[in-house]
Motif scaffolding. Structure first.
Motif, PDB file in Angstrom:
ATOM      1  N   LEU A  71      43.623 -20.967   4.797  1.00 10.26           N
ATOM      2  CA  LEU A  71      42.736 -21.908   3.935  1.00 10.26           C
ATOM      3  C   LEU A  71      41.207 -21.230   4.472  1.00 10.26           C
ATOM      4  CD1 LEU A  71      41.778 -23.566   1.306  1.00 10.26           C
ATOM      5  CD2 LEU A  71      42.511 -25.518   3.465  1.00 10.26           C
ATOM      6  N   LEU A  75      38.385 -19.449   2.469  1.00  5.01           N
ATOM      7  CA  LEU A  75      36.983 -20.777   1.894  1.00  5.01           C
ATOM      8  C   LEU A  75      35.505 -19.166   2.916  1.00  5.01           C
ATOM      9  CD1 LEU A  75      38.022 -23.594   3.110  1.00  5.01           C
ATOM     10  CD2 LEU A  75      37.146 -23.584   1.068  1.00  5.01           C
ATOM     11  N   ASN A  76      35.930 -18.252   3.022  1.00  5.68           N
ATOM     12  CA  ASN A  76      34.845 -17.536   3.337  1.00  5.68           C
ATOM     13  C   ASN A  76      35.212 -16.662   3.184  1.00  5.68           C
ATOM     14  OD1 ASN A  76      33.180 -16.881   5.776  1.00  5.68           O
ATOM     15  ND2 ASN A  76      34.915 -15.955   6.910  1.00  5.68           N
ATOM     16  N   VAL A  78      34.659 -16.435  -0.162  1.00  7.31           N
ATOM     17  CA  VAL A  78      34.162 -17.177  -1.668  1.00  7.31           C
ATOM     18  C   VAL A  78      32.136 -16.724  -1.250  1.00  7.31           C
ATOM     19  CG1 VAL A  78      32.914 -19.195  -2.592  1.00  7.31           C
ATOM     20  CG2 VAL A  78      35.527 -19.144  -2.039  1.00  7.31           C
ATOM     21  N   VAL A  81      29.140 -18.489   1.045  1.00  7.33           N
ATOM     22  CA  VAL A  81      29.777 -19.471   2.136  1.00  7.33           C
ATOM     23  C   VAL A  81      30.793 -18.651   3.602  1.00  7.33           C
ATOM     24  CG1 VAL A  81      31.924 -21.199   2.903  1.00  7.33           C
ATOM     25  CG2 VAL A  81      31.072 -20.846   0.204  1.00  7.33           C
ATOM     26  N   ALA A  86      32.398 -22.846   5.665  1.00 10.81           N
ATOM     27  CA  ALA A  86      33.883 -22.404   5.712  1.00 10.81           C
ATOM     28  C   ALA A  86      34.794 -24.154   6.512  1.00 10.81           C
ATOM     29  CB  ALA A  86      34.622 -21.745   5.418  1.00 10.81           C
ATOM     30  N   VAL A  89      33.574 -27.650   5.382  1.00 14.10           N
ATOM     31  CA  VAL A  89      34.669 -28.100   4.414  1.00 14.10           C
ATOM     32  C   VAL A  89      36.185 -28.360   4.565  1.00 14.10           C
ATOM     33  CG1 VAL A  89      35.801 -27.406   2.360  1.00 14.10           C
ATOM     34  CG2 VAL A  89      33.595 -26.231   2.543  1.00 14.10           C
ATOM     35  N   LEU A 102      40.645 -28.434  -4.738  1.00  8.90           N
ATOM     36  CA  LEU A 102      40.568 -26.811  -5.605  1.00  8.90           C
ATOM     37  C   LEU A 102      41.461 -26.514  -6.774  1.00  8.90           C
ATOM     38  CD1 LEU A 102      40.274 -25.107  -2.109  1.00  8.90           C
ATOM     39  CD2 LEU A 102      38.403 -25.382  -3.679  1.00  8.90           C
ATOM     40  N   THR A 120      27.784 -25.049  -5.063  1.00  9.37           N
ATOM     41  CA  THR A 120      28.702 -24.177  -4.004  1.00  9.37           C
ATOM     42  C   THR A 120      30.513 -25.114  -4.744  1.00  9.37           C
ATOM     43  OG1 THR A 120      27.436 -24.110  -2.740  1.00  9.37           O
ATOM     44  CG2 THR A 120      29.873 -24.515  -1.817  1.00  9.37           C
ATOM     45  N   LEU A 124      33.282 -22.666  -5.802  1.00 10.41           N
ATOM     46  CA  LEU A 124      34.824 -22.844  -4.990  1.00 10.41           C
ATOM     47  C   LEU A 124      35.994 -23.478  -5.705  1.00 10.41           C
ATOM     48  CD1 LEU A 124      33.606 -25.266  -1.632  1.00 10.41           C
ATOM     49  CD2 LEU A 124      34.527 -23.185  -1.017  1.00 10.41           C
ATOM     50  N   LEU A 128      38.407 -20.054  -6.097  1.00  4.99           N
ATOM     51  CA  LEU A 128      39.707 -20.107  -5.195  1.00  4.99           C
ATOM     52  C   LEU A 128      40.888 -20.945  -5.543  1.00  4.99           C
ATOM     53  CD1 LEU A 128      38.057 -21.491  -1.463  1.00  4.99           C
ATOM     54  CD2 LEU A 128      39.282 -19.197  -2.330  1.00  4.99           C
TER      55      LEU A 128
END
Length: 203
Positions: A71, A75-76, A78, A81, A86, A89, A102, A120, A124, A128
């Motif tokens: 995960l 996240l990284n 995106v 981000v 990340a 989050v 998400l 942001t 996400l 995602l």
């Protein structure tokens, strides 16, 4: 690249821990939730590692589970981000809850995480929403567990503070005060920071 570390927890702080591996101390960044689950200082531990190399830094990011690591990578990936955001989050919600938010496109819920604004959160969800369905969450991925009750969040908060080295009575008092000030429904990360601020202000 380093993919895992096995050693002893040397020390912990709000965002990182130093792991002693064969006499060498590795500084590893963790989410707030994962940091609270690490063993006490002096205890053995094994963590998964993602190495991020930049021109001015060589940083290690640690995880206790494969799913959390996967995960983090999502996240990284995106736009706008980075690894630190990340991790922030991941600090704001438990992995199953974050995947649920998400997957359902819950932008408003995501903006409650410290450091995540509306734009942001929208990115996400946009990037995602479908990808998180591939994560290995067993029943959680399909059933989408509901949020943990507030009482469990407080119990987890006390546990996290104790793992950072505070005495149980201190941790319980700080957790109760943080909950009273912010409300029991506040995000775990917000409660954790508020409790730590109180503990550090106490002589």
């Amino acid at each position: 690249m380093i993919s895992s570390l096995r050693g002893t927890v040397q020390e912990k702080s709000l965002e990182e821990a130093t792991l002693d591996v064969g006499g060498v101390g590795y500084r590893v960044f963790f989410s707030t939730l994962t940091l609270g689950r690490l063993p006490a200082e002096g205890e053995p531990v094994q963590v998964r590692i993602r190495t991020v190399v930049r021109e001015d830094a060589f940083e290690l990011f640690g995880f206790l589970t494969r799913t959390e690591e996967e995960l983090f990578l999502m996240l990284n990936s995106v736009s706008h981000v980075g690894p630190r955001l990340a991790l922030a989050v991941l600090s704001g919600m438990e992995v199953p809850e974050l995947v649920a938010a998400l997957g359902r496109g819950e932008v408003a819920r995501l903006t409650k995480i410290h450091g995540v604004g509306k734009k942001t959160a929208e990115r996400l969800v946009l990037e995602l929403k479908e990808k998180v369905k591939t994560l290995h969450l067993e029943q959680v991925a399909t059933q989408m567990k509901p949020e943990a009750p507030a009482s469990k969040n407080l119990a987890d908060l006390v546990s996290a503070l104790v793992n950072l080295g505070y005495k149980a009575p201190q941790a319980e008092k700080a957790a109760a005060s943080a909950s009273e000030r912010l409300g029991e429904e506040a995000a775990f990360q917000a409660l954790f920071r508020e409790a730590l601020k109180m503990l550090r202000a106490t002589p």
